[in-house]
Write an enzyme that holds these catalytic residues in place. Sequence first.
Site, PDB file in Angstrom:
ATOM      1  N   TYR A  66     -12.550   9.606  -5.213  1.00 46.94           N
ATOM      2  CA  TYR A  66     -11.882   8.573  -4.419  1.00 46.94           C
ATOM      3  C   TYR A  66     -10.616   9.115  -3.785  1.00 46.94           C
ATOM      4  O   TYR A  66     -10.010  10.086  -4.256  1.00 46.94           O
ATOM      5  CB  TYR A  66     -11.484   7.384  -5.303  1.00 46.94           C
ATOM      6  N   ASP A  80      -6.022  -5.640  -7.185  1.00 51.17           N
ATOM      7  CA  ASP A  80      -6.020  -5.030  -5.863  1.00 51.17           C
ATOM      8  C   ASP A  80      -5.339  -5.963  -4.860  1.00 51.17           C
ATOM      9  O   ASP A  80      -4.836  -7.031  -5.226  1.00 51.17           O
ATOM     10  CB  ASP A  80      -7.443  -4.649  -5.406  1.00 51.17           C
ATOM     11  N   ARG A 172      -8.829   0.365  -9.916  1.00 47.04           N
ATOM     12  CA  ARG A 172      -7.970  -0.821  -9.914  1.00 47.04           C
ATOM     13  C   ARG A 172      -7.201  -0.922 -11.225  1.00 47.04           C
ATOM     14  O   ARG A 172      -6.014  -1.267 -11.254  1.00 47.04           O
ATOM     15  CB  ARG A 172      -8.818  -2.083  -9.710  1.00 47.04           C
TER      16      ARG A 172
END
Length: 321
Positions: A66, A80, A172
Amino acid sequence: MNAVLIIDKPSGFTSHDVVARVRRILQQRAVGHLGTLDPMATGVLPLVLGNMTRLAQFYLKSEKSYEGVIRFGYATDTYDTEGEPSTPPQQSTLTLEQVRQLATKFVGVIEQMPPPYSAKKIGGVPAYKLARKNKEVALKPVQVEIKQFEILSMQGCCANFQARVASGTYMRSVAHDMGQLAGCGAHLQSLRRTAVAEFGLEDAHTLAELEQAAHNLKERQRNDHREEDEEGNSNVGNREEKDTSLESLTDLFVHPRKLLPSMPAVSATDEMASRIRHGRTVNLPELSRAREVKVFSGQRDLLAICTRVAGSLFHPRIVLL
């Protein structure tokens, strides 16, 4: 249509939304994905079509990569940017070095609490469904592994990062937990998945690209049918156009030889292919040390995945063609 297709998922779409859209575009019922991506997130979403859905079992523990942004200053209920603030806003004075020091605490095998708004199930019910109804979400920590976590830069209260993680890791939760350690709260502002297993952004295509390729194929087929001559023979030029359209759609799919790169491959003879299709063992002496092998029919068609049962004898575990 048996294929693996990598979609560059747009923000705002659930993974299921993408699956449904691809089913509609390709008029293909058997479509699945190889790992959920949050609606807010973008990037690599591998899809399996037709008989290739049987390959999903080999990607259950795939490593993922990521890049994204963590915003310090307040936490949210979803961990988030789509959620509601769950802590009072604070002015973050964290420096790049301080955030990098925080990040080191998350590298390796750690215990992580999944977000309350997640697909983790509680009594068979996804946690996010309970959270949306304001019901108690009693999740338990799970062991995850973060293999690489690098803070690239700081821009005000936002930290840009890259990460490589084992399956089941929530970035997250990483952002949320970093905010708790920093004492100022934090949440994930943006996330882009750059790789899943052997698939990267270089393999990915947008839904618009897929739709255009499918539309071109349909138009060429329609024209080819319309312009058949009186003898019922297709015009050669039209046939060539149709073949070009087929190739352009096929070009969006991952070449089967690229799949499961850690598994050795062998090309089957006609006799071997027949035995495999009938569920019979085949002898592969040159691969006697392998646990599983990919068997191809020709250069492109993945025929089966076979498992070694004794010595150099392999039995088809799944047959794809």
